[in-house]
Design a protein around this motif. Structure first.
Motif, PDB file in Angstrom:
ATOM      1  N   GLY A  36      23.617  24.259   2.300  1.00 31.72           N
ATOM      2  CA  GLY A  36      23.929  23.398   1.168  1.00 31.72           C
ATOM      3  C   GLY A  36      23.087  22.136   1.206  1.00 31.72           C
ATOM      4  O   GLY A  36      22.208  21.983   2.057  1.00 31.72           O
TER       5      GLY A  36
ATOM      6  N   ILE B  45      29.806  17.403  -2.741  1.00 32.69           N
ATOM      7  CA  ILE B  45      29.397  17.924  -1.436  1.00 32.69           C
ATOM      8  C   ILE B  45      28.817  16.749  -0.654  1.00 32.69           C
ATOM      9  O   ILE B  45      27.778  16.195  -1.036  1.00 32.69           O
TER      10      ILE B  45
ATOM     11  N   ASP C  68      30.051  18.287   4.634  1.00 35.68           N
ATOM     12  CA  ASP C  68      30.236  19.641   4.122  1.00 35.68           C
ATOM     13  C   ASP C  68      29.071  20.560   4.457  1.00 35.68           C
ATOM     14  O   ASP C  68      29.119  21.755   4.179  1.00 35.68           O
ATOM     15  N   ILE C  69      27.997  19.984   4.994  1.00 33.07           N
ATOM     16  CA  ILE C  69      26.858  20.813   5.389  1.00 33.07           C
ATOM     17  C   ILE C  69      26.655  20.672   6.900  1.00 33.07           C
ATOM     18  O   ILE C  69      27.293  19.824   7.523  1.00 33.07           O
TER      19      ILE C  69
END
Lengths: 198, 198
Positions: free
Chosen positions: A110, A118, A122-123
């Motif tokens: 991502g 995001i 989140d990555i």
């Protein structure tokens, strides 16, 4: 009036949710599938299930693989001190196809996108930071040249500054074979800014 | 160097054989599928299998259905004396979506193509002739406006001449909303030939 039988409707619906498949393509695919020989349909259905069941993420670089450690991280001939950061496994494959890059990768899964909510957590950024505690000489940021990709690149470069590790970004410019006439202004400016002395 | 694990390779290969899905889309879909939640993958795989298992052809018009006789042929409010001949079930759905046609259909499952060695016996033409032994007033040929579609239309019209049944062909011309500037010469000529008095 229903145009399709319920099973075909459901197949069209589920196919239409896949990326890049619009309602027309979904319909075309669904009719194609129900007209395929039965053994081929069984095969297609089985391969989908199997791929999902066996595929996992490499515990070092988070690329999509079916082993605990992927072939690239496990390869002693690759330069483990050079890490290319990409958004997803497809981008990794794109660079692998050049057959010239001999470092390793880190797959973020991502990119930072305030629009899609995001954030950095989140990555796979924390995982990247953990890898940098080992011997790493260079981090090459190869996120896409989109708003999200650029945001992520900027974020990573700031995050890495205190570590003293060399951070680079792949070049923006005219694609090879590209015709200047058809290239957007921002790319043209980037190409100018990034010009190299001959 | 293999870029993917064997299961992903196989998934990309099998998806790439579907119509309209090139190597890039197949790769994108494969990575998307292996990253989908497991229950959704199970559902996708199951829906494909089920659709194939339940779907068959209507024994009257050969459209794709899950009953012995499809909803259209079975509908007493549809004009069973007017048969529209189409190449495939997708074309049937296209006409159904107009919600104005109240006759029935006959699905050929192909078109005559000397190039692909598809002859009159390879499509549901014999089955069409058998239907005409009942009370039929008009056969509307709605095959595509391609070389194969036109060949098939011509063939059917000749085949039906001795029966005395009215045979018509859907009109060729400018699509609604079409800009003359961008329309090919053959379509422009067809539109001129098929002009109607106002």
């Amino acid at each position: 009036m229903k145009y399709y039988s319920s099973h075909i409707s459901r197949l069209i619906e589920v196919l239409g949710k896949l990326p890049g498949i619009g309602p027309k393509s979904a319909q075309r695919l669904a009719f194609y599938i129900v007209n395929m020989p039965e053994d081929q349909v069984e095969y297609l259905s089985g391969v989908i299930r199997e791929a999902k069941a066996t595929v996992c993420h490499c515990k070092i670089c988070y690329s999509t693989t079916d082993q605990e450690v992927c072939q690239i991280c496990d390869n002693p001939f690759r330069n483990q001190k050079q890490i290319m950061v990409v958004e997803n496994s497809r981008d990794l494959v794109a660079y692998e196809k050049t057959e010239k890059y001999d470092g390793v990768y880190h797959v973020l899964h991502g990119a930072i996108s305030p629009m899609l909510a995001i954030g950095p957590d989140d990555i796979k950024l924390r995982e990247l930071m953990q890898r940098l505690q080992g011997e790493v000489e260079e981090v090459i940021i190869a996120t896409n040249s989109s708003l999200e990709g650029e945001t992520t690149a900027m974020y990573i470069s700031k995050l890495l500054k205190p570590t003293g590790i060399k951070v680079s970004r792949i070049a923006s410019g005219i694609p090879v074979g590209g015709d200047l006439e058809y290239i957007d202004e921002i790319t043209l400016l980037r190409a100018l800014e990034g010009r190299v002395t001959l």
